[in-house]
Design a protein around this motif. Structure first.
Motif, mmCIF file in Angstrom:
data_model
loop_
_atom_site.group_PDB
_atom_site.id
_atom_site.type_symbol
_atom_site.label_atom_id
_atom_site.label_comp_id
_atom_site.label_asym_id
_atom_site.label_seq_id
_atom_site.Cartn_x
_atom_site.Cartn_y
_atom_site.Cartn_z
ATOM 1 N N ASP A 63 0.623 -0.733 -0.097
ATOM 2 C CA ASP A 63 0.527 0.307 -0.241
ATOM 3 C C ASP A 63 0.872 0.963 0.021
ATOM 4 O O ASP A 63 0.034 2.357 0.058
ATOM 5 N N GLY A 64 2.538 1.270 -0.601
ATOM 6 C CA GLY A 64 3.016 2.214 -0.313
ATOM 7 C C GLY A 64 3.566 2.603 0.903
ATOM 8 O O GLY A 64 3.692 4.070 0.913
ATOM 9 N N THR A 65 2.922 2.505 1.917
ATOM 10 C CA THR A 65 3.132 3.247 3.277
ATOM 11 C C THR A 65 4.288 2.883 4.292
ATOM 12 O O THR A 65 4.959 3.423 4.746
ATOM 13 N N LEU A 66 5.060 1.991 3.855
ATOM 14 C CA LEU A 66 5.893 0.766 4.289
ATOM 15 C C LEU A 66 6.645 0.348 3.405
ATOM 16 O O LEU A 66 6.895 0.625 1.823
ATOM 17 N N THR A 67 8.205 0.051 3.889
ATOM 18 C CA THR A 67 9.076 -0.462 2.390
ATOM 19 C C THR A 67 10.129 -1.892 2.848
ATOM 20 O O THR A 67 9.833 -2.257 4.325
ATOM 21 N N GLU A 68 10.105 -2.401 2.146
ATOM 22 C CA GLU A 68 10.252 -4.284 2.449
ATOM 23 C C GLU A 68 11.491 -4.412 1.462
ATOM 24 O O GLU A 68 11.433 -3.729 0.083
ATOM 25 N N PRO A 69 12.393 -5.232 1.941
ATOM 26 C CA PRO A 69 14.069 -5.070 1.352
ATOM 27 C C PRO A 69 13.754 -6.199 0.043
ATOM 28 O O PRO A 69 12.203 -7.131 0.220
ATOM 29 N N ILE A 70 13.339 -6.217 -0.775
ATOM 30 C CA ILE A 70 13.765 -6.703 -1.987
ATOM 31 C C ILE A 70 14.099 -8.645 -1.940
ATOM 32 O O ILE A 70 14.040 -9.408 -2.466
ATOM 33 N N VAL A 71 15.655 -8.543 -0.952
ATOM 34 C CA VAL A 71 15.535 -9.966 -1.223
ATOM 35 C C VAL A 71 17.476 -9.769 0.292
ATOM 36 O O VAL A 71 17.304 -8.432 0.496
ATOM 37 N N LEU A 72 17.721 -10.535 0.917
ATOM 38 C CA LEU A 72 18.201 -10.252 2.433
ATOM 39 C C LEU A 72 20.112 -10.864 2.040
ATOM 40 O O LEU A 72 19.408 -11.808 0.966
ATOM 41 N N PRO A 73 20.553 -10.031 3.004
ATOM 42 C CA PRO A 73 22.147 -9.828 2.783
ATOM 43 C C PRO A 73 22.447 -11.695 2.451
ATOM 44 O O PRO A 73 23.218 -11.972 1.833
ATOM 45 N N ALA A 74 22.108 -12.389 3.693
ATOM 46 C CA ALA A 74 21.886 -13.801 3.553
ATOM 47 C C ALA A 74 23.744 -13.969 3.585
ATOM 48 O O ALA A 74 24.409 -13.884 2.693
ATOM 49 N N SER A 75 24.201 -14.261 4.885
ATOM 50 C CA SER A 75 25.308 -14.638 4.963
ATOM 51 C C SER A 75 25.518 -16.679 5.270
ATOM 52 O O SER A 75 26.838 -16.404 4.862
ATOM 53 N N PHE A 76 24.674 -17.372 4.676
ATOM 54 C CA PHE A 76 25.656 -18.363 3.848
ATOM 55 C C PHE A 76 24.089 -19.183 3.159
ATOM 56 O O PHE A 76 23.001 -18.542 3.167
ATOM 57 N N PRO A 77 24.104 -20.058 2.412
ATOM 58 C CA PRO A 77 23.122 -20.487 0.531
ATOM 59 C C PRO A 77 22.232 -20.727 1.813
ATOM 60 O O PRO A 77 22.078 -22.238 1.978
ATOM 61 N N ASN A 78 21.915 -20.332 2.297
ATOM 62 C CA ASN A 78 20.259 -21.049 3.182
ATOM 63 C C ASN A 78 19.402 -21.611 0.989
ATOM 64 O O ASN A 78 18.788 -22.281 2.013
ATOM 65 N N LEU A 79 19.446 -21.073 0.765
ATOM 66 C CA LEU A 79 18.628 -21.876 -0.487
ATOM 67 C C LEU A 79 18.740 -23.575 -0.449
ATOM 68 O O LEU A 79 17.877 -23.981 -0.388
ATOM 69 N N LEU A 80 20.276 -23.807 -0.140
ATOM 70 C CA LEU A 80 21.027 -25.531 -0.167
ATOM 71 C C LEU A 80 20.355 -25.817 1.706
ATOM 72 O O LEU A 80 20.173 -27.015 1.419
ATOM 73 N N ALA A 81 21.052 -25.104 1.985
ATOM 74 C CA ALA A 81 21.174 -25.214 3.723
ATOM 75 C C ALA A 81 19.970 -25.831 3.785
ATOM 76 O O ALA A 81 19.323 -26.809 4.931
ATOM 77 N N ASN A 82 18.258 -25.206 3.442
ATOM 78 C CA ASN A 82 17.461 -25.594 3.943
ATOM 79 C C ASN A 82 16.275 -26.034 3.043
ATOM 80 O O ASN A 82 15.246 -25.939 3.732
ATOM 81 N N GLY A 83 16.935 -25.988 1.950
ATOM 82 C CA GLY A 83 16.185 -25.919 1.203
ATOM 83 C C GLY A 83 14.470 -25.511 0.715
ATOM 84 O O GLY A 83 14.368 -24.232 1.221
ATOM 85 N N SER A 84 13.925 -25.654 -0.530
ATOM 86 C CA SER A 84 12.683 -25.412 -0.957
ATOM 87 C C SER A 84 11.602 -26.505 -1.652
ATOM 88 O O SER A 84 12.057 -26.927 -2.132
#
Length: 750
Positions: free
Chosen positions: A160-181
């Motif tokens: 609704d344009g009232t706040l901002t949110e991150p497009i992606v997180l900085p991620a210190s570790f490769p979470n895609l493979l670490a936790n799967g999806s």
């Protein structure tokens, strides 16, 4: 701006502000919009931080609520409410389910949410309502958010344009493979198993050192998935290498088990780890069903003795059972073993879906880490520059302290005067005016100079870092080593849980060899109710009981290791292990419950299978052939079609081959005898004509040795043998002659 009416495919409607367009185009555009939204904003994870939008928004909302891993808990309802109200305009139940999964240590390898309360269990029970549970972030979640306040990533406006949110997180570790999806989009899906962070960090470090490393090398660092529920991967290395190279494939995952000795030669199997995403309660139900249906007769019982850990007890039918054979059978027929599919379909740069290899996914993460490092370094550089500017202004003020005080006391516009007199910037002048009086002591001046020197040194290092790609990769390598140390084997649950083994080749021992060999008496009624009475009872003197209106038909001695053959009038043979027969205390069970014998088919014969023996099978139409008994054995409940019959024709005769001649008798009481070798040996078919009839069909057939004569029971129950058979001997398919005097009225040889 082009008017919409200029498009030839769109014409103005009669109503104001309305347009019409072809249905194909309207639906196509809207469905494409929906598909893209599903792919990019719901189902597929980002390769950089491994998160879907809902998970990213949950973590960001928890950060905004200051729910640090060492802080207090907040109600889950508050968290899901904030996520829904501020960032994710969907149902709170869906948000809470997503958050609850991030807290389940049996579903997520490195939980991102620290839950307090009932967040579900491995049995498949649902979490408690959000008003009853509390949550905060874990250290792993904080590692994904690290650097968010340092301009590490881009932000966008919320819905609704009232706040901002991150497009992606900085991620210190490769979470895609670490936790799967896992997720299902429109026309594509993703399924990625979890892995071990320490191994992923080692692979990343190698990829930094050798940018053109192959997947063959990376698999030395990441040997395979590391599931939160443990288990044993028995997939061959070559297969896993191909899976990681192409981004598609599967892993064979087995339960972990051990043998527990009970003394006196008795033992039981203990399952301590079950495959990933298998609900323990459903697994036990399946095993109980296999026992109930007697599909695995060597398994006697299954018990769940689990507490905090998993302990499933599998009790064998006999101590003679080979444990490996029992487990191999269970692996084939239950979820104690499954194939976990890998489909590495992810969003590259948050926009493009692509099926990636292991190297491509790690490269996407490393490129993201480099961008994060550059942005954080640039952000710090700007902060240092601003502080240096302020410090230089402070030092000027200390060097001209009396004059500065005089300007502030007596000038109407002290800021402008200081800027003009000391050549200060607007920022410096403002900082001097805002300086506290306590800062005017001599010690403060020394501290300012010391801070200035430290910041200049740090600025020089940052400038070198931003200008040198090699230094950047060195810094990223240091960060990865720190991450590995933090979440490695010393981290709670950081050690590898899933082990590797080769699928041992166990020779299939016949199940009969593992069943306790005991004598039984098989009894089957005319209506098809069958039972197995213990021991070999005297059939001549024992009175057998049957249901009202029913009577005995088959009764013979057997052993529990025998297999019984059943022929139905539909021409199908069925196989029933004798050990599967119900006990003889009651009336037994209908044979139709054990095999898929149709309701319109009756029993022709029931007998013990003798390997190597041959059978004579014939239909009521007088067609038949010889079939090896080994070829009629059925592997499933549906049986095996052997004698083809159609319309009103039915299977009529099944006799073991014993002799060199065949004797047939029709319903017209004519008998024909011909050599056995005139019949073909087949495994399936209609057969050839045994005897020719004008009216009626075949009544019975048997085989005998011509030299010994043909025997039958006369009406008085005495055995009569006829050796002068020339009158009835002829060629196959003949009509035959009327039966000899004294032949049974029921037209049966036995």
């Amino acid at each position: 701006m082009t008017d919409i009416t200029d498009d030839p495919n769109i014409s103005p409607s009669s109503g104001p502000g309305e347009v019409t367009e072809p249905l194909r185009r309207a639906i196509g555009e809207r469905y494409l919009t929906y598909a893209l939204s599903t792919i990019m904003h719901r189902a597929l994870p980002d390769a950089r931080d491994g998160l879907k939008p809902v998970h990213r928004r949950i973590l960001y909302a928890m950060r905004e609520l200051k729910l640090a891993s060492n802080g207090g808990f907040r109600k889950s309802a508050k968290i899901s409410g904030d996520v829904m109200g501020n960032y994710h305009p969907h149902g709170d139940a869906a948000i809470y389910d997503a958050m609850a999964r991030l807290a389940q240590d049996f579903a997520v390898r490195y939980p991102l949410v620290d839950g307090q309360g009932n967040f579900g269990n491995i049995d498949g029970d649902n979490p408690a309502a959000s008003r009853y549970t509390e949550a905060r972030m874990t250290a792993a979640a904080e590692a994904l958010l690290e650097g968010l306040s340092e301009n590490a990533v881009d932000f966008r406006e919320n819905y609704d344009g009232t706040l901002t949110e991150p497009i992606v997180l900085p991620a210190s570790f490769p979470n895609l493979l670490a936790n799967g999806s896992s997720g299902i989009a429109v026309g594509m899906a993703t399924n990625i198993p979890p892995h071990n962070i320490a191994e992923l960090c080692d692979a990343c470090l190698h990829l930094i050192k050798v940018p053109d490393a192959r997947d063959d090398t990376l698999i030395n660092y990441v040997p395979g998935p590391d599931f939160p529920t443990g288990g044993v991967i028995v997939e061959p290395r070559e297969s896993m290498l191909e899976t990681y190279r192409t981004g598609r494939g599967a892993f064979r995952l087995r339960s972990k088990w051990e043998i527990e000795e009970l003394g006196r030669g008795q033992w039981q199997i203990i399952v301590t780890e079950i495959p990933y995403q298998v609900q323990k309660s459903k697994l036990i139900e399946k095993l109980a069903e296999l026992i109930q249906s007697k599909r695995i007769p060597i398994l006697a019982d299954v018990r769940d003795e689990s507490a905090e850990d998993i302990r499933l007890v599998l009790e064998p039918k006999s101590k003679n059972v080979v444990p490996e054979v029992l487990m191999n059978t269970l692996f084939r027929q239950s979820d104690l073993e499954l194939r976990f599919s890998l489909n590495m379909n992810v969003l590259i740069d948050g926009r493009t879906p692509k099926v990636c290899s292991l190297k491509e996914v790690l490269r996407a993460f490393l490129d993201h880490r480099r961008e994060v490092l550059q942005r954080r370094s640039q952000h710090r550089l700007e902060k240092i520059d601003h502080r240096l500017e302020v410090l230089e202004g402070y030092i000027v003020a200390f060097l001209n302290l009396d004059r500065v005080i005089e300007i502030i006391r007596y000038e109407d516009e002290p800021k402008a005067v200081m800027i003009a007199e000391f050549d200060l910037s607007d920022v410096q002048a403002e900082a001097i005016l805002n300086m506290r009086l306590r800062s005017l002591r001599k010690l403060e001046e020394l501290e300012l100079k010391r801070e200035l020197d430290v910041l200049l040194l740090e600025r020089e290092g940052l400038a070198e870092l931003l200008a040198d790609e090699g230094l950047q990769w060195n810094r990223i390598s240091e960060q990865l080593r720190e991450t590995k140390k933090k979440f490695g084997k010393d981290y709670e649950g950081g050690a590898r849980r899933t082990q590797f083994a080769e699928a041992a080749v166990v020779e299939d021992v016949p199940i009969e060899a593992m069943i306790e060999r005991e004598p039984i008496t098989v009894v089957c009624s005319k209506m098809g109710w069958v039972r197995a009475m213990k021991g070999h009872i005297a059939l001549e003197t024992t009175e057998l009981k049957f249901k009202d209106g029913d009577e005995g038909r088959f009764a013979f001695h057997a052993e529990t290791t025998d297999r019984l053959l059943v022929l139905g009038t539909n021409g199908r043979f069925y196989t029933v292990p004798a050990s599967n027969l119900p006990g003889g205390r009651g009336m037994g069970e209908p044979l139709r419950l054990m095999v898929d014998l149709p309701n319109d088919a009756d029993l022709v014969d029931l007998f013990i299978h003798v390997p190597g023996r041959k059978l004579l099978v014939a239909s009521s139409a007088g067609d038949g052939f010889v079939v090896p008994e080994d070829d009629v054995m059925a592997q499933t409940r549906t049986g095996k079609q052997v004698l083809n019959v159609r319309n009103e024709v039915r299977a009529q005769v099944c006799r073991p081959i014993d002799g060199d001649s065949v004797a047939c008798v029709g319903e017209n009481r004519k008998v024909l005898i011909f050599p056995l070798d005139e019949l073909p040996e087949m495994t399936r078919g209609k057969g050839v004509r045994l005897q020719k009839y004008k009216d009626g069909g075949l009544s019975d057939a048997t085989t005998f040795t011509l030299a010994d004569g043909l025997s039958w029971l006369d009406p008085a129950g005495r055995t009569r043998t006829e050796t002068a058979l020339v009158e009835w001997t002829g060629k196959r398919a003949g009509t035959g002659r009327m039966a000899p005097r004294g032949f049974p009225r029921n037209n049966k040889f036995t």
